[in-house]
Scaffold this active site. Sequence first.
Site, PDB file in Angstrom:
ATOM      1  N   ARG A  95       0.829  -1.214   0.000  1.00  0.00           N
ATOM      2  CA  ARG A  95       0.000   0.000   0.000  1.00  0.00           C
ATOM      3  C   ARG A  95       0.857   1.255   0.000  1.00  0.00           C
ATOM      4  O   ARG A  95       0.496   2.269  -0.589  1.00  0.00           O
ATOM      5  CB  ARG A  95      -0.962  -0.028   1.184  1.00  0.00           C
ATOM      6  N   LYS A 199      -2.775   6.387   1.273  1.00  0.00           N
ATOM      7  CA  LYS A 199      -2.633   6.757   2.691  1.00  0.00           C
ATOM      8  C   LYS A 199      -1.647   7.916   2.784  1.00  0.00           C
ATOM      9  O   LYS A 199      -0.458   7.738   3.095  1.00  0.00           O
ATOM     10  CB  LYS A 199      -2.190   5.538   3.519  1.00  0.00           C
ATOM     11  N   GLU A 235     -16.186   6.222   3.946  1.00  0.00           N
ATOM     12  CA  GLU A 235     -15.509   5.691   5.148  1.00  0.00           C
ATOM     13  C   GLU A 235     -15.503   6.721   6.273  1.00  0.00           C
ATOM     14  O   GLU A 235     -15.941   7.853   6.094  1.00  0.00           O
ATOM     15  CB  GLU A 235     -14.109   5.203   4.822  1.00  0.00           C
TER      16      GLU A 235
END
Length: 369
Positions: A95, A199, A235
């Site tokens: 990620r 992220k 989210e």
Amino acid sequence: MAAANGTHAREERQKPDIDWKNLGFSYIPTYSHVEYKWRKGQGWDDGRLVKEPYMNIHIAATGLHYGQSSFEGLKAYRMKDGKVRLFRPDKNAERMQISADAVCMVAPPPSIFLEACRRVISDNIDFVPPYGTGGSLYVRPLLFGSGPQIGLHEADEYTFLVLVIPVGEYYKGGVSGSVKALIRNKLDRAAPHGTGHAKLGGNYPAALGPVNEAVKIGYNLLLFLDPATHTHVDEFSSSNFIALTSLDAEGRRTYVTPQSESILNSVTNRTLREIAEKRLGWKVEVRKVPFEEVKKGTYSEVGACGTAAVISPVGTIGYEHEDGRIEEIKIGDGSVEGWKALFKEFSALQVGEVEDWEKWGYHWPAEGI
Ligand code: COI
């Protein structure tokens, strides 16, 4: 004083005096962090352990000016066999590469990512909570442009560091608690086709002020709807959205979580889906989740899930209308039995309490730290 190889003489160190059973989720100084640098034309260096939690940063570093900055969050556990292992660190390494690609950074290859985690955990082994306390060592890798640029260009130097802290619950009460989430009328976390899937440090601070305001009126976190239509669930400010239906006639539940291009691909969420399917025999759906379903009571349980949040049940969702009025939606009858069943399996797997934990291939390194 640091030894020549960047480690510290053990005798200098005072062992931490930590109340393992009452850990929260906040910064605690440890012995060291690990730092690596990538320079154009040179590649990655060999890294070093650093005692001071400070660094010299160029005043024109792109990480400071243009948000070339990404972080990760994963956990290491003292397991039933007494060894310390990381849970699915390969997924975080992958990620970080995706996040780096989103903002034109150079990510560490998985081998450096893993080795950096191993080095810093090994040097700070005294900070890993003992088996059975429910605590873990939170591992926070950070990658940022440390080379200077004033024109809008990517850096030609990147710093990759990993720090660790012992942690307990992120939201008080953990899986037995209940938090309240608020949907603000005019606030998006990410743009359509933007960087919500990465992220990046920059995806988080716009929620800080609104979360503080939400806390003042009794909420704990924010829930975001999709930024294009505001009709589907995306989210939470800190974590992914997950929901459960009540038990059907065959004693199964359905685990539902949003599919969206603007949310993070949570490693915890992916693991919970596998556990729900393989160990509990539940159905799993990853699909667009109309907020209308939440409003009309399709779900008996809603939760926030992530490395930090683990599974935090959400008992109430406040929906702010255009005129500022907040409509409160209660989730189910307040029972969190589904989350508790899932958490039990998840935490047992993490600390190696299930017989076949090695077969899952989720722990690294195999020999332990
Ligand atoms: C994590 O769950 O590891 C995160 O990075 C979320 C952060 C807001 C604590």
